[in-house]
Design an enzyme around this catalytic site. Structure first.
Site, PDB file in Angstrom:
ATOM      1  CB  ILE A   1      -0.973   0.009   1.199  1.00 40.14           C
ATOM      2  CG1 ILE A   1      -1.779  -1.292   1.237  1.00 40.14           C
ATOM      3  CG2 ILE A   1      -1.916   1.209   1.107  1.00 40.14           C
ATOM      4  CD1 ILE A   1      -2.711  -1.420   2.420  1.00 40.14           C
ATOM      5  N   PRO A   2       1.518   1.524  -1.150  1.00 41.95           N
ATOM      6  CG  PRO A   2       2.644   1.365  -3.172  1.00 41.95           C
ATOM      7  CD  PRO A   2       1.506   0.790  -2.391  1.00 41.95           C
ATOM      8  CG  HIS A   3       0.850   5.408   2.475  1.00 42.92           C
ATOM      9  ND1 HIS A   3       1.270   4.110   2.672  1.00 42.92           N
ATOM     10  CD2 HIS A   3       1.265   6.098   3.560  1.00 42.92           C
ATOM     11  CE1 HIS A   3       1.900   4.019   3.829  1.00 42.92           C
ATOM     12  NE2 HIS A   3       1.914   5.222   4.385  1.00 42.92           N
ATOM     13  CB  ALA A   4       3.184   9.794  -1.027  1.00 44.26           C
TER      14      ALA A   4
END
Length: 151
Positions: free
Chosen positions: A65-68
């Site tokens: 779950i890449p998040h930014a």
């Protein structure tokens, strides 16, 4: 409807993406968000890479779950990416990631960001959901799954 169904659009379901590493994945996501939503590709890719350098966003079970936070973003945006083949992602189970749910949130992040991350982690921990997701092969079906899934 899952909470994610609110933020995920069928146009943001990318199937069969073939990249060699995380940097290429984040660049592809940046190019997609620039083409579809007018967000600068470099800003999105850089934000995702900075977050990933702080620690892997892989959960295990083939999921990350890449998040930014993206400064110029006005609302939360979710993208689902199916990677073929899977990608090394420093997962806790040492497996490759084939499913990535990307969350882009306005900066500063709010409590909604943390709740969304928790919801996504719980959803992808559900083996029934993961199996149903893998059984779907087009963006409209995948969007519908996110809209309709109840655990």
């Amino acid at each position: 409807m899952t909470v994610l169904g609110i933020y995920l659009q069928a146009e943001d379901v990318l199937l069969g993406l073939n990249v060699s590493n995380k940097r290429q994945l984040f660049q592809a996501i940046g190019l997609h968000t620039e083409r579809i939503g007018g967000l600068p590709a470099d800003a999105v890719a850089s934000a995702l890479m900075r977050r990933e350098l702080a620690g892997s966003t892989a959960l295990g079970l083939g999921v990350a779950i890449p998040h930014a936070r993206v400064n110029i973003l006005k609302r939360i945006r979710a993208l689902y990416v199916r990677l073929v083949p899977g990608l090394e992602f420093d997962a806790p189970d040492i497996g490759q990631v084939s499913d990535a749910l990307v969350l882009l949130v306005p900066s500063p992040a709010t409590e909604a960001h943390l709740e969304l991350l928790a919801h996504a982690a719980a959803l992808f921990s559900d083996s029934g959901f993961r199996a149903a997701l893998q059984a779907r092969h087009n963006p409209v079906e995948i969007k519908a799954l996110f809209d309709e899934w109840t655990s």
